[in-house]
Structure formats: C-alpha cells, structure tokens
Design an enzyme around this catalytic site. Sequence first.
Site, PDB file in Angstrom:
ATOM      1  N   PRO A  30       0.832  -1.215   0.000  1.00 50.65           N
ATOM      2  CG  PRO A  30       0.067  -0.958   2.199  1.00 50.65           C
ATOM      3  CD  PRO A  30       0.818  -1.893   1.308  1.00 50.65           C
ATOM      4  CG  LEU A  57      -5.548 -10.243 -12.312  1.00 48.65           C
ATOM      5  CD1 LEU A  57      -6.716  -9.569 -11.615  1.00 48.65           C
ATOM      6  CD2 LEU A  57      -5.411 -11.664 -11.814  1.00 48.65           C
ATOM      7  CB  ALA A  58      -8.741  -5.682 -15.046  1.00 44.45           C
ATOM      8  CD  GLU A  59      -9.975  -5.844  -7.765  1.00 44.63           C
ATOM      9  OE1 GLU A  59     -11.109  -5.667  -7.287  1.00 44.63           O
ATOM     10  OE2 GLU A  59      -8.936  -5.445  -7.223  1.00 44.63           O
ATOM     11  CB  ALA A  66       1.122  -1.506 -17.778  1.00 43.43           C
ATOM     12  CB  CYS A  82      -3.718  -0.977  -9.107  1.00 44.37           C
ATOM     13  SG  CYS A  82      -3.914  -2.575  -8.349  1.00 44.37           S
ATOM     14  CD  GLN A  99      -5.166   8.263  -5.243  1.00 47.23           C
ATOM     15  OE1 GLN A  99      -6.175   8.590  -5.852  1.00 47.23           O
ATOM     16  NE2 GLN A  99      -4.978   8.570  -3.972  1.00 47.23           N
ATOM     17  NE  ARG A 154      -8.461  -3.334  -2.397  1.00 47.30           N
ATOM     18  CZ  ARG A 154      -7.541  -4.228  -2.755  1.00 47.30           C
ATOM     19  NH1 ARG A 154      -6.362  -4.219  -2.193  1.00 47.30           N
ATOM     20  NH2 ARG A 154      -7.818  -5.135  -3.666  1.00 47.30           N
TER      21      ARG A 154
HETATM   22  C1  UGA Z   1      -6.010  -2.307 -13.276  1.00 48.89           C
HETATM   23  C2  UGA Z   1      -5.381  -2.662 -14.642  1.00 48.89           C
HETATM   24  O1  UGA Z   1      -6.369  -2.559 -15.667  1.00 48.89           O
HETATM   25  C3  UGA Z   1      -4.817  -4.090 -14.626  1.00 48.89           C
HETATM   26  O2  UGA Z   1      -4.145  -4.362 -15.863  1.00 48.89           O
HETATM   27  C4  UGA Z   1      -3.826  -4.220 -13.471  1.00 48.89           C
HETATM   28  O3  UGA Z   1      -3.335  -5.554 -13.378  1.00 48.89           O
HETATM   29  C5  UGA Z   1      -4.542  -3.873 -12.166  1.00 48.89           C
HETATM   30  O4  UGA Z   1      -5.043  -2.520 -12.241  1.00 48.89           O
HETATM   31  C6  UGA Z   1      -3.567  -4.011 -11.030  1.00 48.89           C
HETATM   32  O5  UGA Z   1      -2.517  -3.366 -11.070  1.00 48.89           O
HETATM   33  O6  UGA Z   1      -3.810  -4.824 -10.148  1.00 48.89           O
HETATM   34  P1  UGA Z   1      -8.347  -2.824 -12.096  1.00 48.89           P
HETATM   35  O7  UGA Z   1      -7.953  -1.710 -11.179  1.00 48.89           O
HETATM   36  O8  UGA Z   1      -8.792  -4.107 -11.510  1.00 48.89           O
HETATM   37  O9  UGA Z   1      -7.120  -3.173 -13.087  1.00 48.89           O
HETATM   38  O10 UGA Z   1      -9.550  -2.319 -13.030  1.00 48.89           O
HETATM   39  P2  UGA Z   1      -9.638  -1.429 -14.362  1.00 48.89           P
HETATM   40  O11 UGA Z   1     -10.535  -2.108 -15.293  1.00 48.89           O
HETATM   41  O12 UGA Z   1      -8.309  -1.037 -14.863  1.00 48.89           O
HETATM   42  O13 UGA Z   1     -10.408  -0.130 -13.849  1.00 48.89           O
HETATM   43  C7  UGA Z   1      -9.795   0.813 -12.962  1.00 48.89           C
HETATM   44  C8  UGA Z   1     -10.709   1.998 -12.769  1.00 48.89           C
HETATM   45  O14 UGA Z   1     -10.779   2.790 -13.962  1.00 48.89           O
HETATM   46  C9  UGA Z   1     -12.152   1.628 -12.429  1.00 48.89           C
HETATM   47  O15 UGA Z   1     -12.647   2.502 -11.448  1.00 48.89           O
HETATM   48  C10 UGA Z   1     -12.888   1.820 -13.731  1.00 48.89           C
HETATM   49  O16 UGA Z   1     -14.246   2.081 -13.569  1.00 48.89           O
HETATM   50  C11 UGA Z   1     -12.140   3.013 -14.311  1.00 48.89           C
HETATM   51  N1  UGA Z   1     -12.234   3.100 -15.787  1.00 48.89           N
HETATM   52  C12 UGA Z   1     -11.674   2.144 -16.572  1.00 48.89           C
HETATM   53  C13 UGA Z   1     -12.884   4.181 -16.351  1.00 48.89           C
HETATM   54  O17 UGA Z   1     -13.392   5.071 -15.648  1.00 48.89           O
HETATM   55  N2  UGA Z   1     -12.958   4.267 -17.711  1.00 48.89           N
HETATM   56  C14 UGA Z   1     -12.410   3.325 -18.535  1.00 48.89           C
HETATM   57  O18 UGA Z   1     -12.511   3.467 -19.771  1.00 48.89           O
HETATM   58  C15 UGA Z   1     -11.766   2.235 -17.941  1.00 48.89           C
END
Ligand code: UGA
Length: 452
Positions: free
Chosen positions: A73, A143-145, A199, A252, A254, A322
Amino acid sequence: MAMIAKQCPDIPVRVVDLNQARINQWNSDNLPVYEPGLDEVVKEARGRNLFFSTDVKNSIRESSIIFIAVNTPTKSFGVGAGRAANLEFIEKCARTIAECSSGHKIVVEKSTLPVRTAEAVKRILHSSANGATFDVLSNPEFLAEGTAVEDLLKPDRVLIGGESSAAIETLAKVYARWIPREKILTTNLWSSELSKLTANAFLAQRVSSINAISALCEATGADVDEVARAIGTDSRIGPKFLKASVGFGGSCFQKDILNLVYLCEHFGLKEVAQYWEQVVCMNDYQKRRFSSRIVRTMFNTVSDKKIAVLGFAFKKDTNDTRESAAIHVCRDLLDERAKLSIYDPRVPEDQIRNDLQLAFADALGEVSDKHKRLIEKNVTVHKSLLDATRDSHALAVLTEWDEFRSFDGKTVFDSMFRPAFLFDGRNVVNRQQLTEIGFEVHSIGRASETLL
Ligand code: UGA
C-alpha cells in the site's frame, strides 16, 4: 495461484497467509472476493493440488518456486508518506523465506513494486544462514478485477524479468502449459518492475485524459461518448479505456502512479514527476466536479434531501471498494448534509459504513464522534434499487452494474420527488427513455438540456 493449479494438476500449489480467518474463507464455499468464474476454478483444484493454509514456514521449505504476493500500500507515515510504497510486508516475507530455506529456490515478485526492489529482496535472501541460494524473478500481474479469470486464461502477455535464464525458463514453462510462447515476454529485472507501473500509469492516464475532455464537453455541447468513439476508431489510439466516468478507483492506479511520482522525484526528475502527478490531480478533480454538479443542479443545496447512491464498488463485477469514486462523492454529499440511501448488489453494509468512516479520518486514522454521528444519522444501506430510490430527490449512478442500465424507470420515477434528478456517473442509463418518463438526466461529458 488458483489458475496455475487448475491448468497444471501435477504441480502442488500452496497458498499461505498469516490471517487464519481469511484462509478459512478460502477453504469455504464463500470465497472472500467476488470474481466471476473464480468459484469454479477454486472448486476444481482445491484439495487436489491447491491448498490454503497458515503454515507459512513448512510451505516455504517444501516449495521450489515461491511467489511473494503481499500488499504494497501507499506509505501513510514517515519519509515518502502519501506517495512511496510501503515495503514492510515484502521485507518480512523475504526474511521469512531466507530463514526457512535450504537448497536452491526461485523467488518471484508478484506484488507491484518500485523499480529496484528486487535488489533489496536479493540482499535479504542472500543473508540466509542456511546456505540456501536464490534466483529472484519479477513477474507482475496484469489482470483486472471483474475479468480476472478471463484475463488469466487469455492474457495479452505474461512478463518475466530476471537475471538467470534457467530460472526464467522454469517459470515460463509453467505458464506455457496454457499460454502461447510468443505471449511470454522476458526482460531484465528492472524493465519488468518498471513495466508494471508504466502500464497502470498509461491506463489511468487514458481515463484522466477522456475525463478531462468530458469537462470541456459539458461546457460546449459536445458529447464525450461521441468524441471517444470518433477518436477510438483511429487505430493508433484504439477504442479501449476511453469511457468517461466519475473517476477511476481501485487499489492500483492511484497507488502505482504516486509510487512512480515518488521514484521520479527520488531520481531528480522533477518534470517527469509533475507530469504523472497530473493524472491523479485530474482524477480528484473529476470526483469533486461530479459532487459539485449534483449540489449546483439541485438548487445549490442538498441538505436534508435524499439522494439514492447506486453502486459503491470501484467498478462492476467486483465487491472491491478500495479508492472507489463513490467514497469521495458520498463524503462530499455528507459534508453538504445530504441523506444518502446506498445500494450496491455486492458490497456489504459494514464495508460501506467502514469506508465512509475512513473517508472522514484524520492523518492518524482517527474518526471524530461528530463524523460517526453524521454517518449514523444520514446513511442508510439497502438491499434493492427500489428500496434505495423510494422517496428520493435524486439518483446518482456511481458504478456501472448491468442492472442500472435497465431498471424500472416508471416505478422509480413515481416514487420520487419532483424534479426527479438523475446523475449518471458512468453513462450507462437509458437516457432517452428515462427523459421521456420525466427524469432530468445529467450525464458525464454531456451538457445539460438547457445548454443544448
Ligand atoms: C487495473 C489494470 O487494468 C490491470 O491491468 C492491473 O493488473 C490492475 O489494475 C492491477 O494493477 O492490479 P483494475 O484496477 O482491476 O485493473 O480495473 P480497471 O478495469 O483497470 O479499472 C480501474 C478503474 O478505472 C475503475 O474505477 C474503472 O471504472 C475506471 N475506468 C476504466 C474508467 O473510468 N474508464 C475506462 O474506460 C476504464
């Protein structure tokens, strides 16, 4: 680890944690995280070659590859507070591995880490008194959640960084059981560590970029979804990650950007640090802008008005809250003395209340009695959309759950005060249909009807 166990039935996989309650959950029918498809993967492998326990030391002794997947964190104290990663848990893990190991082991960094952390891990491991030897690899997770199982089954790439080609090959062989070889990239340790932070920084930057444009759309009469479609067809830009929203959340983006900023500052790269920090500043602005728009539109006061908050998770298909934008928007609205009735299909009530309390915590994590009372008095949590929206003055959609795309607008509208405001922080509702029913719909990146 569950996916590795599923795909490689002959490899025993032991997942260990100090937290007994958490391990009990992993051994039960109620897994601690909600993730589509995960239950099936765990059920298939658990007890066969996937084992969850708190027996950390024996598991280290018996394993030849050890993944470190602990939390990193943002540091909340001391040097680098608010920016640097807290590496306390990584160091403790490395020390335990050094203490319990003999022979040769491969240690894999799975947690997201600042560049050159492997250096520190190596030094700790090499101080092992038992004559054990180690190779350290970096194998960040992308991976993304919400889509974790799919992402693990068919990743865009697997990245393995390291110094020893034999160790890299050992790990690559595990992934090669189900992932095509050309998708397994190998690099040096530092490139692998930095690629993970980069990334996430690029992905978050895309969201902040489209969100910045959404503010301009609201002022000018352009529609951000149309702009996103228009620019996304340029193959150099591409259509993904251009969905304007109330702001990105999750554990992740921020954290990783702040970590990147801290690293840049550490290496004297002030301009680079400032450049990336803007991505987080824009995200804070977007969350604040959304709550201000609610207040401004509702005749400059939401005091004592009931606002139904639809969605609390940071994105759909997860129960993770989170850094969810919902927490920030709710805090702003509570500051304005609004009454919030919250509904999320997956996030439990105690999680919501806990998050809201922490949103008011001071630097030491203390929450005043005044704020506790404010939440107690002004927040209710509901089990259905209809319960949450009844007798409300406004709806605020904060997570893009599928059920918010097609709810029974007429029934909801009939139970609300007039004007019936709807603030769509995800641009998911059927705007035209709800407007016809009588709602006053305000979307992200679209000017209100009066300006149009
Ligand atoms: C993100 C990355 O996409 C993964 O590749 C990475 O492995 C992960 O962080 C990590 O480091 O563990 P995650 O945070 O699970 O994955 O979800 P995202 O799909 O990336 O979404 C992040 C945030 O961005 C969410 O609040 C989502 O709603 C927002 N978002 C995403 C948008 O507001 N607009 C978009 O077009 C895409």
